[in-house]
Design a protein around this motif. Structure first.
Motif, PDB file in Angstrom:
ATOM      1  N   ALA A  24       0.830  -1.210   0.000  1.00  0.00           N
ATOM      2  CA  ALA A  24       0.000   0.000   0.000  1.00  0.00           C
ATOM      3  C   ALA A  24       0.859   1.253   0.000  1.00  0.00           C
ATOM      4  N   ALA A  27       1.955   1.782  -3.542  1.00  0.00           N
ATOM      5  CA  ALA A  27       0.822   2.161  -4.387  1.00  0.00           C
ATOM      6  C   ALA A  27       0.343   3.578  -4.104  1.00  0.00           C
ATOM      7  N   ASN A  28       0.584   4.062  -2.879  1.00  0.00           N
ATOM      8  CA  ASN A  28       0.070   5.375  -2.492  1.00  0.00           C
ATOM      9  C   ASN A  28       1.151   6.453  -2.441  1.00  0.00           C
ATOM     10  N   GLY A  29       2.266   6.209  -3.120  1.00  0.00           N
ATOM     11  CA  GLY A  29       3.244   7.265  -3.326  1.00  0.00           C
ATOM     12  C   GLY A  29       4.226   7.500  -2.204  1.00  0.00           C
ATOM     13  N   THR A 333      -4.021  -0.378   6.179  1.00  0.00           N
ATOM     14  CA  THR A 333      -3.938   0.269   4.875  1.00  0.00           C
ATOM     15  C   THR A 333      -4.908   1.438   4.744  1.00  0.00           C
ATOM     16  N   GLU A 334      -6.034   1.377   5.434  1.00  0.00           N
ATOM     17  CA  GLU A 334      -6.987   2.495   5.380  1.00  0.00           C
ATOM     18  C   GLU A 334      -6.366   3.762   5.943  1.00  0.00           C
ATOM     19  N   GLN A 337      -3.713   5.024   3.448  1.00  0.00           N
ATOM     20  CA  GLN A 337      -4.278   5.666   2.268  1.00  0.00           C
ATOM     21  C   GLN A 337      -4.825   7.057   2.602  1.00  0.00           C
ATOM     22  N   ARG A 338      -5.432   7.176   3.760  1.00  0.00           N
ATOM     23  CA  ARG A 338      -5.972   8.470   4.145  1.00  0.00           C
ATOM     24  C   ARG A 338      -4.856   9.490   4.367  1.00  0.00           C
ATOM     25  N   ALA A 340      -1.839   9.424   2.976  1.00  0.00           N
ATOM     26  CA  ALA A 340      -1.277   9.759   1.683  1.00  0.00           C
ATOM     27  C   ALA A 340      -2.149  10.763   0.946  1.00  0.00           C
ATOM     28  N   SER A 341      -3.462  10.635   1.068  1.00  0.00           N
ATOM     29  CA  SER A 341      -4.382  11.545   0.414  1.00  0.00           C
ATOM     30  C   SER A 341      -4.264  12.953   0.996  1.00  0.00           C
ATOM     31  N   THR A 345       0.530  12.631  -1.608  1.00  0.00           N
ATOM     32  CA  THR A 345       1.561  11.829  -2.262  1.00  0.00           C
ATOM     33  C   THR A 345       1.003  10.953  -3.376  1.00  0.00           C
ATOM     34  N   CYS A 346      -0.324  10.782  -3.379  1.00  0.00           N
ATOM     35  CA  CYS A 346      -0.894   9.864  -4.383  1.00  0.00           C
ATOM     36  C   CYS A 346      -1.765  10.612  -5.384  1.00  0.00           C
TER      37      CYS A 346
END
Length: 346
Positions: A24, A27-29, A333-334, A337-338, A340-341, A345-346
């Motif tokens: 993750a 994938a999320n930068g 991963t949640e 991802q949050r 990174a958002s 970065t993603c």
């Protein structure tokens, strides 16, 4: 601002979701993934294992302990990981503390700065592979000619040609002399319990190192990766309370009462009386009271906790203070991802 994922070191059992987190992160930068070691799991094997399923993200040790390996052995680990990952390794090194160095590795802790300078010099010789590796210093003599020597030791070059002579070496350091040494001989600084408020003080230490003759990097070329718990939440108070036990542990229990580098960091921030109280309670076995003695400010000064707007604002403050990468932990991963958002970065 770049993000690095800190996998840390293992507890009683290997974590169940680190492979998922590493995937993750890529994938999320995220820019890099780091693994640590204490006196259980090592820092290199998880990076080789989980890094084999990635293509881009850098793989760093944060930190590999100097006393756990000879300098040449550590260089072997680094050049191997660098080859396996296609040039993505970052060698993060640190001296640890006397309890671990003398109690676990059975090595003397004295002269940590001189040992670090010699260690890094030898690693760089191995990676350069320009000549057989030699060192006349007292800490890591090569070849060894001391007590018990056969006199048959021979200076050697690594059989395997390193992929990169300039494989980046970052140092985990906390005190003024060690940070100045980091700026002088390393490619980056792994900063723990960084406080943006103290950036002018850190800059003085760093500038001392950058100004030394033969300094390896300029400020513009140097990376500062700060360990920082970043939590996006609408219940800020609850999250601050949740991380206080970690602060109490590191201030009160991670190191001897006479020499705890983490406690010294907080003393420099101005929390002298709080550190003394937390340490006293922790050493007396009154851990719940030690946690209660941690003020909110000791948490929020070195971590970013709040809603998305607050986190974005604070990241700007850290960036303005010179930090180039936030080294964060994520439980799932949640959360990753949050984050990174929010950081973008993603």
């Amino acid at each position: 601002m770049k993000l690095g994922l800190q996998l840390g070191y293992w507890g009683a059992q290997p974590p169940a979701n680190h492979g998922e987190l590493v995937g993750a992160a890529e994938a999320n930068g995220f820019d890099a993934v780091f693994a640590a070691e204490s006196w259980g799991s090592d820092a290199f094997a998880p990076l080789a294992w989980w890094g084999s399923s990635t293509q881009r993200v850098r793989l760093g040790t944060s930190v590999a302990q100097l006393s756990g390996r000879t300098p040449t052995n550590c260089a072997m680990h680094a050049l191997t990981l660098d080859h396996l990952s296609g040039g993505r390794a970052i060698l993060g090194l640190g001296v640890s503390g006397p309890q671990v160095v003398e109690g676990w590795y059975g090595q003397p802790f004295e002269k940590p700065l001189a040992r670090t300078r010699e260690y890094v010099s030898i690693v760089r010789q191995v990676l350069a592979r320009e000549a057989p590796v030699r060192n006349d210093g007292p800490h890591y003599p090569l070849p060894y000619l001391g007590a018990g020597s056969t006199g048959l030791g021979k200076p050697l070059k690594p059989i395997t040609h390193p992929l990169r002579a300039d494989l980046p070496i970052w140092l985990g350091s906390e005190g003024p002399k060690n940070v100045a040494l980091t700026a002088e001989i390393a490619d980056g600084w792994l900063a723990i319990y960084f406080s943006p408020r103290l950036a002018p003080m850190y800059n003085e230490w760093l500038d001392e190192g950058f100004a030394r003759e033969g300094a390896r990097r300029t400020r513009a070329e140097f990376e500062i990766a700060a360990s920082c718990q970043v939590v996006i939440t609408d219940d800020r108070a609850a999250e601050i309370a949740r991380v206080k036990p970690v602060v109490a542990l590191y201030v009160g229990g991670m190191g001897a009462p006479e020499l705890n580098f983490h406690a010294q960091v907080y003393r420099r921030m101005g929390y002298e009386s709080e550190v003394a109280e937390i340490g006293r309670l922790f050493q007396e076995g009154r851990k719940a009271e030690a946690v209660a003695a941690v003020p909110d400010e000791m948490v929020t000064e070195t971590m970013i906790i709040g809603d998305a707007e607050h986190v974005r604002s604070e990241i700007g403050v850290w960036e303005a203070a010179g930090v180039t990468m936030l080294l964060v932990t994520c439980g799932d991963t949640e959360q990753l991802q949050r984050l990174a958002s929010v950081v973008g970065t993603c």
